[in-house]
Design a protein around this motif. Sequence first.
Motif, PDB file in Angstrom:
ATOM      1  N   HIS A 188       0.772  -1.229  -0.040  1.00 53.72           N
ATOM      2  CA  HIS A 188      -0.124  -0.046   0.037  1.00 53.72           C
ATOM      3  C   HIS A 188       0.698   1.245  -0.139  1.00 53.72           C
ATOM      4  O   HIS A 188       0.630   2.374  -0.788  1.00 53.72           O
ATOM      5  CB  HIS A 188      -1.186  -0.093   1.270  1.00 53.72           C
ATOM      6  N   TRP A 216       1.027   4.329  -3.387  1.00 58.10           N
ATOM      7  CA  TRP A 216       0.891   5.541  -3.197  1.00 58.10           C
ATOM      8  C   TRP A 216       2.002   6.440  -3.211  1.00 58.10           C
ATOM      9  O   TRP A 216       2.031   7.479  -3.975  1.00 58.10           O
ATOM     10  CB  TRP A 216       0.028   5.980  -1.871  1.00 58.10           C
ATOM     11  N   PRO A 260      -7.091   5.432  -8.862  1.00 57.74           N
ATOM     12  CA  PRO A 260      -7.900   4.025  -8.746  1.00 57.74           C
ATOM     13  C   PRO A 260      -9.432   4.652  -8.582  1.00 57.74           C
ATOM     14  O   PRO A 260      -9.821   5.656  -8.230  1.00 57.74           O
ATOM     15  CB  PRO A 260      -7.252   3.593  -7.571  1.00 57.74           C
ATOM     16  N   THR A 261     -10.151   3.787  -9.056  1.00 54.16           N
ATOM     17  CA  THR A 261     -11.598   3.766  -8.988  1.00 54.16           C
ATOM     18  C   THR A 261     -12.041   3.759  -7.475  1.00 54.16           C
ATOM     19  O   THR A 261     -13.270   4.304  -7.153  1.00 54.16           O
ATOM     20  CB  THR A 261     -12.574   2.764  -9.775  1.00 54.16           C
ATOM     21  N   ASN A 262     -11.361   2.917  -6.677  1.00 56.83           N
ATOM     22  CA  ASN A 262     -11.604   2.757  -5.297  1.00 56.83           C
ATOM     23  C   ASN A 262     -10.384   2.664  -4.409  1.00 56.83           C
ATOM     24  O   ASN A 262      -9.429   2.062  -4.892  1.00 56.83           O
ATOM     25  CB  ASN A 262     -12.542   1.454  -5.046  1.00 56.83           C
ATOM     26  N   VAL A 263     -10.199   3.362  -3.381  1.00 52.79           N
ATOM     27  CA  VAL A 263      -9.070   3.176  -2.606  1.00 52.79           C
ATOM     28  C   VAL A 263      -8.457   1.813  -2.158  1.00 52.79           C
ATOM     29  O   VAL A 263      -7.355   1.490  -1.910  1.00 52.79           O
ATOM     30  CB  VAL A 263      -9.116   4.262  -1.157  1.00 52.79           C
ATOM     31  N   MET A 264      -9.468   0.924  -2.083  1.00 49.08           N
ATOM     32  CA  MET A 264      -9.082  -0.437  -1.793  1.00 49.08           C
ATOM     33  C   MET A 264      -8.190  -1.094  -2.904  1.00 49.08           C
ATOM     34  O   MET A 264      -7.587  -2.065  -2.607  1.00 49.08           O
ATOM     35  CB  MET A 264     -10.344  -1.383  -1.892  1.00 49.08           C
ATOM     36  N   GLU A 265      -8.212  -0.503  -3.986  1.00 49.71           N
ATOM     37  CA  GLU A 265      -7.373  -1.022  -5.188  1.00 49.71           C
ATOM     38  C   GLU A 265      -5.775  -0.992  -4.708  1.00 49.71           C
ATOM     39  O   GLU A 265      -4.986  -1.422  -4.927  1.00 49.71           O
ATOM     40  CB  GLU A 265      -7.417  -0.264  -6.418  1.00 49.71           C
ATOM     41  N   SER A 266      -5.464  -0.048  -3.765  1.00 52.58           N
ATOM     42  CA  SER A 266      -4.254   0.251  -3.329  1.00 52.58           C
ATOM     43  C   SER A 266      -3.606  -0.946  -2.211  1.00 52.58           C
ATOM     44  O   SER A 266      -2.569  -0.619  -1.761  1.00 52.58           O
ATOM     45  CB  SER A 266      -3.977   1.726  -2.810  1.00 52.58           C
ATOM     46  N   ASP A 323      -5.128  -8.052  -2.133  1.00 54.98           N
ATOM     47  CA  ASP A 323      -5.941  -8.774  -1.352  1.00 54.98           C
ATOM     48  C   ASP A 323      -5.329  -9.989  -0.578  1.00 54.98           C
ATOM     49  O   ASP A 323      -5.790 -10.235   0.405  1.00 54.98           O
ATOM     50  CB  ASP A 323      -6.833  -9.619  -2.525  1.00 54.98           C
TER      51      ASP A 323
END
Length: 165
Positions: free
Chosen positions: A54, A58, A74-80, A83
């Motif tokens: 992460h 960034w 990113p479309t969503n911060v969770m992409e950073s 999984d």
Amino acid sequence: MTDANQLFGQALVKSLVGERGHIRIARALPDISAELAGRKHEHMPYSIYQLVKHMHYWQQFMLEHVEGRKPQLPTNVMESWPDNPAPLDEATWKADIQAFLDGVDQAVTIAETAQLDDPLPYFPGETKAGLLRNIASHNSYHLGEIVLLRRFYGAWPPPGGGFPA
């Protein structure tokens, strides 16, 4: 380069590498094994591996802006956040650490050589100094979490000690 620019650049370098405020970032990571990096603590949402990935995500995003490019937001911060909580293997983990530390070195070089109050073409209202400061504070924040996890796991201090030099 003005004197003020140079002085602020020196302060940024100290923040980027972790001087004074906490252990140097380059000392806090390299001795972490892939096994330790992938451990999940019951009271923490991320593993050390996920934190480093992460931070690197960034850091690279902001460095691209500082260098005048326009990275894809990113479309969503969770992409950073990856999984998987663990790296694939030891070699991949060591490469991940090195890629992150190379980015820190890149930020340091920019702080030492750039006109820091230059505006960024694709980040209105922001300067090189502002994003370098953001990199330093973001990395510092998550480094504190890494140190805490290492303490939870009995893996602190690293070789050479755990306090700022």
